[in-house]
Design an enzyme around this catalytic site. Structure first.
Site: not given
Length: 821
Positions: A324-325
């Protein structure tokens, strides 16, 4: 094509995290988007003309030899890269090595939660050529349809529009959707993005959507039957996220960036991991995204047991794992995990099995892998071979997508294949199917358009004229938006609108009350929006905000006839006041129904469509949330703390307003079946001690005297089945769709087991006065299995039950399971 104007900005607040995701129309030499070389767009890397424009001879690069296996070509490609080039391709904005070996840059980050979205930094973009894409209802709405055919249709339409945009240089081929986290707590802000609270329902949505996004129907290549799953070609790469035990965003002092989810192994296996296992095993997803949070102290994106051990080895992922970023940065900055710096966090995540690091783009930041990967190798904390392995997973996925060789079957797709009339009608149909009729006293609905000549439409302006609210989060540019006001006014020309903006509703309510005395019908449209429930923001209560309860009651009291209430929201809302008020005759949950949502609402209210949706999550009264904190991860009741349990599977208290699966119709259905019971004999192999497991029994009950209390599903052949046929009759005067849910309940004496668990469902249309026979076949290992306290998945000996239907419409029968040598 060059432009510097900002196109789209989505602000997500999570503690100190401020992320602005910007889609930009980039110049031809941009690092983002599809293949652009020397000012020309290409639909494949291995184009001789493209190599020639770079001054290279494609014949000298084995990775472009289409006669070779993908794996051999990928090895050749990765082997040509320097260490510096390898590291530069470990982030979502992969730099390639174009001038030296012909490898272009690639933007990995794409979003397609409920249609093609541009909420990513530039890879997908709209403009004059492609002004928008079909914006379907939010996932929770689609899940409420309980219709796998619909889910596949949405995924197929979305992937077709992606392929069309890719051909035009406006999209990439890798999309980080769907979100398949289970809605454990009704306060979670991201409920709209997910298929609900049941892990089986969530998993089936994942399988249907991913298959439709990825599968190419060309015989041997299609489905799980491909001879080499790593060579199975893909239409679009789909990614199941966020793995795992992620469902806290920002709730008082808890923040997803620093939250440590304390999870029992039983809950991991039974609830948090199950949809992901189905997504990978049954859906053959080509990507899994790990989440921000820690699980029992270890960040999800640095957990080798979860990533390499479970996803890649046990479930056999044929693809890549992405963070996830900013998750790797979060380990250092927010979680401060083990005091690691950037180099150590990068090495730990890659060793755990993370292949790609999505980074953020503020304050000059970039992903950690490209920033610290070189140091990690040179300092001996990471092997170059581990970098090679990660790149192999990435480029093998792109090989399967036709990024290198092209995909002839999609080459003809273009702008005319985006926002087609068929896709817009599909969006309207999805909105209709996902609507849930919660209340309908004295058949207040459907309204008769021939008798309603005047109508008062009352509520919040943002909901009545919902050009934005209905689209929800992670949306792109819609083809068009049909608002509730527009759609209802087409049916009743004499429609007046009494709208207010949030708290300033006092005068409007007075005017609406006056209007309600004189019109033939009054419809109140109200609910929540993304300022209340969204990524980065969990809810504090389950009430309607902005004093809506007071003025809804005022309008209802003044109305000549009972009013109709339409709720636009994702998470459940405590509308006990409306359920108990006889002046509010009907309640319709519309969710966030997408670009054609107004059409869906009008069609249901005026009987053009008979609602058949069911709630994919429990709606609680507000008192429920005062009994346990959102941060308690346990699903079962916690006696010593007084926590009552979560979801329909474990909560049996008094605070349920509408149960999971609730949904009414304008007609009546009945069930009949010739099945009165079933028995199954399960033969245990020679490894009796390994196959048989103990069970925990309720105090005061008689434990099973069978020599084998339960059989371990792992290692068993699992060929046993239970079949039955259900006759569904429509005894009313209008045809309608009906959802048949099938649950199982374990033997009554087994302790800490689910009250019941969804194991199958089927949606079918039944004409008025007609009947449909629906066959079901249940795998004993899947449908009757439970997860014991030791985290083994087992099938108990004894009498389980099959429960069909919900609430007043139900049918059940016992199933006796004997375990014998």
């Amino acid at each position: 094509m060059a432009s510097s104007s900002l196109r789209h900005c989505v602000v997500l607040l999570a503690a100190s995290l401020l992320l602005c995701v910007v889609s930009v129309a980039f110049a031809s030499d941009s690092v983002l988007g599809p293949i652009t070389t020397n000012g020309r767009n290409y639909t494949k890397v291995c184009d001789p003309a493209r190599f020639a424009s770079l001054g290279l001879d494609m014949a000298g690069f084995r990775y472009c030899d289409a006669s070779l296996p993908y794996a051999e070509r990928v090895r050749d490609l990765v082997g040509r890269l320097t260490l510096e080039e390898k590291v530069a391709n470990l982030g979502d904005q992969a730099k390639g090595a174009e001038q030296r070996v012909g490898l272009p840059r690639y933007m990995w980050w794409g979003e397609a939660l409920h249609g093609v979205s541009d909420t990513n930094p530039g890879g997908t973009r709209f403009g004059d050529v492609v002004p928008g894409a079909t914006s379907f209802p939010l996932v929770l709405n689609s899940a409420a349809a309980f219709n796998e055919t619909l889910w596949r249709a949405i995924g197929g339409a979305t992937s077709t529009e992606i392929r069309a945009m890719y051909n035009l240089g406006h999209a990439e081929l890798t999309y980080w959707s769907p979100n398949i986290n289970v809605v454990r707590d009704p306060r979670w802000g991201r409920a709209s993005e997910t298929p609900g609270e049941d892990p089986f329902l969530v998993g089936r949505f994942a399988v249907s959507f991913v298959r439709a996004m990825q599968d190419i129907d060309d015989g041997a290549n299609a489905g799980a039957g491909a001879a080499d799953p790593f060579a199975r070609r893909l239409k679009v790469s789909s990614c199941c996220k966020h793995y795992a035990a992620y469902d806290v965003d920002k709730w008082f002092g808890a923040d997803r960036l620093s939250f440590d989810a304390n999870v029992q192994e039983r809950d991991m296996v039974e609830t948090f991991e199950r949809p992901f296992e189905m997504c990978v095993r049954d859906g053959d997803a080509s990507c899994v995204m790990c989440s921000y949070n820690r699980i029992n102290g270890v960040p999800a994106c640095a957990n080798g047991r979860l990533l390499t051990g479970t996803v890649r080895r046990d479930w056999q992922l044929h693809g890549y794992i992405v963070s996830d970023c900013d998750s790797v940065r979060v380990m250092v900055r927010d979680a401060k995990w083990l005091g690691y710096d950037g180099v150590q966090a990068t090495a730990a995540a890659m060793k755990a099995g993370l292949d790609l690091d999505c980074g953020m783009f503020w304050e000059g930041a970039k992903d950690f892998f490209t920033a610290y990967g070189l140091q990690a190798v040179r300092q001996g904390k990471l092997k170059e071979a581990e970098v090679d392995e990660a790149l192999g997973h990435l480029y093998l996925t792109l090989m399967r997508l036709g990024f290198f060789d092209g995909s002839p079957e999609f080459q003809s797709l273009g702008a005319s294949d985006v926002c087609t009339e068929e896709h817009k009608e599909m969006a309207a149909e999805a909105a209709r199917q996902g609507m849930v009729l919660l209340k309908n006293d004295h058949d207040r609905l459907p309204l008769d358009a021939n008798k309603v000549n005047s109508l008062a439409l009352v509520g919040l302006l943002q909901h009545i004229n919902a050009t934005d609210v209905m689209l929800g989060d992670y949306r792109g540019k819609p083809c068009r938006v049909v608002t509730p006001y527009e759609a209802i006014r087409k049916v009743v020309s004499g429609t007046s609108m009494q709208a207010c903006d949030k708290g300033a509703c006092g005068t409007t309510a007075l005017g609406a009350a006056i209007a309600a005395k004189t019109v033939d019908a009054t419809i109140v449209i109200t609910g929540l929006n993304m300022s209340v429930e969204r990524e980065g923001n969990d809810r504090e209560d389950l009430l309607l905000p902005w004093d809506q309860t007071q003025w809804i009651n005022a309008v209802a009291e003044a109305s000549r006839d009972p009013i109709t209430l339409v709720i636009i929201s994702a998470g459940g809302v405590d509308i006990s006041f409306a359920q108990n008020n006889p002046k509010i005759g009907a309640i319709l949950w519309a969710g966030y129904p997408g670009e054609e949502g107004g059409t869906g609402i009008a069609d249901v209210l005026f009987g053009k469509y008979n609602p058949g949706g069911r709630l994919p999550l429990t709606w609680y009264k507000n008192e429920y949330i005062g009994k346990l904190p959102m941060t308690s991860m346990a699903l079962r009741p916690v006696a010593d703390k007084g926590y009552p349990g979560r979801t329909y599977k474990f909560y049996s208290g008094p605070d349920v307003l509408y149960p999971f699966g609730h949904g009414l119709s304008y007609t009546n259905f009945t069930y009949d079946s010739y099945t009165t019971g079933a028995s199954v004999t399960v033969k245990i192999g020679t490894a009796w001690e390994d196959s048989c497991k103990n069970l925990t029994y309720k105090p005061g009950t008689t434990a099973s005297t069978a020599p084998c209390p339960a059989i371990n599903v792992a290692g068993h052949g699992c060929q046993e089945e239970v079949s039955f046929t259900l006759k569904v009759s429509n005894t009313g005067g209008i045809g309608g769709s009906h959802v048949v849910p099938v649950y199982t309940a374990p033997p009554a004496e087994v302790d800490d087991a689910p009250l019941k668990q969804l194991v199958a469902f089927r949606r079918m249309f039944v004409p008025a006065g007609d009947a449909v026979e629906v066959p079901f076949t249940l795998s004993v290992c899947k449908a009757f299995a439970i997860v014991e306290g030791t985290a083994y998945t087992v099938v108990p000996a004894g009498v389980s039950r099959v429960l069909v239907g919900d609430e007043s419409l139900s049918f059940s029968f016992p199933v006796k399971i004997d375990l014998v040598a």
